[in-house]
Write an enzyme that holds these catalytic residues in place. Structure first.
Site, PDB file in Angstrom:
ATOM      1  CB  SER A  26      -0.731  -0.189   1.349  1.00 45.93           C
ATOM      2  OG  SER A  26      -1.606  -1.092   1.414  1.00 45.93           O
TER       3      SER A  26
HETATM    4  N1  SAH Z   1      -0.278  -5.457   4.071  1.00 48.86           N
HETATM    5  C1  SAH Z   1       0.701  -5.630   2.903  1.00 48.86           C
HETATM    6  C2  SAH Z   1      -0.208  -5.381   1.516  1.00 48.86           C
HETATM    7  C3  SAH Z   1      -0.962  -6.418   1.090  1.00 48.86           C
HETATM    8  S1  SAH Z   1      -1.885  -6.487  -0.374  1.00 48.86           S
HETATM    9  C4  SAH Z   1       1.826  -4.878   2.807  1.00 48.86           C
HETATM   10  O1  SAH Z   1       2.191  -4.330   3.920  1.00 48.86           O
HETATM   11  O2  SAH Z   1       2.643  -5.421   1.883  1.00 48.86           O
HETATM   12  C5  SAH Z   1      -3.170  -7.588   0.051  1.00 48.86           C
HETATM   13  C6  SAH Z   1      -2.716  -8.990   0.438  1.00 48.86           C
HETATM   14  O3  SAH Z   1      -3.919  -9.404   0.789  1.00 48.86           O
HETATM   15  C7  SAH Z   1      -2.277  -9.748  -0.782  1.00 48.86           C
HETATM   16  O4  SAH Z   1      -1.205 -10.110  -0.485  1.00 48.86           O
HETATM   17  C8  SAH Z   1      -3.254 -10.791  -0.777  1.00 48.86           C
HETATM   18  O5  SAH Z   1      -2.499 -12.107  -1.452  1.00 48.86           O
HETATM   19  C9  SAH Z   1      -3.680 -11.035   0.545  1.00 48.86           C
HETATM   20  N2  SAH Z   1      -5.049 -11.564   0.624  1.00 48.86           N
HETATM   21  C10 SAH Z   1      -6.054 -11.541  -0.373  1.00 48.86           C
HETATM   22  N3  SAH Z   1      -6.998 -12.220   0.135  1.00 48.86           N
HETATM   23  C11 SAH Z   1      -6.658 -12.903   1.312  1.00 48.86           C
HETATM   24  C12 SAH Z   1      -7.241 -13.673   2.298  1.00 48.86           C
HETATM   25  N4  SAH Z   1      -8.396 -14.220   2.223  1.00 48.86           N
HETATM   26  N5  SAH Z   1      -6.473 -14.121   3.316  1.00 48.86           N
HETATM   27  C13 SAH Z   1      -5.178 -13.607   3.541  1.00 48.86           C
HETATM   28  N6  SAH Z   1      -4.873 -12.822   2.645  1.00 48.86           N
HETATM   29  C14 SAH Z   1      -5.383 -12.482   1.582  1.00 48.86           C
END
Ligand code: SAH
Length: 234
Positions: free
Chosen positions: A81
């Protein structure tokens, strides 16, 4: 011409070829111009944003862009993000040093590191195995002993360690997953983007067993995937 070649030679062989990027200075500038300037005031959040080396959480070829004002790709079609959104969501959680937080969507592990700086224990769930593994590795290398990473569907939360004082979701489900509301402690805060194309960042607080909801700003996150959102979780 000869003079130019001599100068070039001196430059190349002087042992100080290209100057190192001053990441600490870039971080300081990011905090001033993107975070403080947009109204983030929580001193612990500002300190964490200035301390955590965001460039170590992005792919090597993108390190020079790590402190810019936008999200970046981290592989597997996912993104880290924008720094301001990380700061805003962290501030909304209002975490005390003694509290425990659950993150859904570990991604690069950067948000987890920020949380680890300001509270006692972080639990984080990532659904894509390659990302979960990489995040666990970098967080261990950086000596974050208070972060537990799990690969799985975060829709269901992490019952074993519930209830949580804070829950932060960094992928967007179409509606708020029930298990996350259940796993929120009394007085706890849940920060979550909700919606499909257009999403609202919501702050939900559990007060006397009731969940009070407030829309903060419109946002755009990657969708939450997995069996839970499709109604196929257990
Ligand atoms: N917080 C992260 C940004 C994450 S982007 C950072 O600091 O880099 C969102 C993430 O959510 C992705 O990696 C995606 O694979 C994950 N995601 C999507 N659906 C999910 C679920 N049901 N459970 C866990 N993770 C999930």
């Amino acid at each position: 011409m000869v003079k130019i070649l001599v100068l070039l030679g001196l430059f190349l062989f002087s042992g100080q070829t290209f100057p190192e990027v001053d990441y600490a200075a870039l971080r300081k500038k990011m905090v001033e111009t993107q975070i403080k300037a947009r109204g983030i005031r929580d001193i612990r959040v500002l300190k964490a944003m200035e301390k955590v080396e965001r460039h170590l959480f992005v792919p090597e070829g993108l390190r020079h862009l790590a402190y810019e004002d936008y999200p970046l790709p981290i592989g597997e079609g996912q993104t880290i993000s924008q720094p301001y959104i990380v700061a805003l969501m962290t501030e909304l959680l209002s975490l005390k040093p003694s509290e425990r937080v659950l993150e859904i969507g570990t991604g690069s592990g950067y948000q987890a590191a920020i949380l680890a700086e300001i509270c006692r224990q972080v639990y984080t769930i990532e659904i894509i195995p390659a990302l979960a593994e990489r995040a666990e590795k970098i967080l261990a290398e950086l000596q974050y002993k208070n972060v537990k990473v799990k690969c799985g569907d975060g829709f269901a939360g992490w019952k074993e360690f519930a209830p949580f004082d804070g829950i932060i979701v960094t992928c967007a489900p179409p509606s708020v997953p029930g298990p996350l509301l259940e796993q929120l402690a009394e007085g706890g805060r849940l920060v979550i983007p909700v919606g499909e194309q257009l999403q609202d960042l919501k702050l939900i607080q559990k007060i006397k067993g009731k969940c009070l909801e407030k829309n903060i700003i419109p946002v755009r996150f990657v969708p939450m995937t997995g069996p839970g959102v499709k109604g196929k979780g257990n």
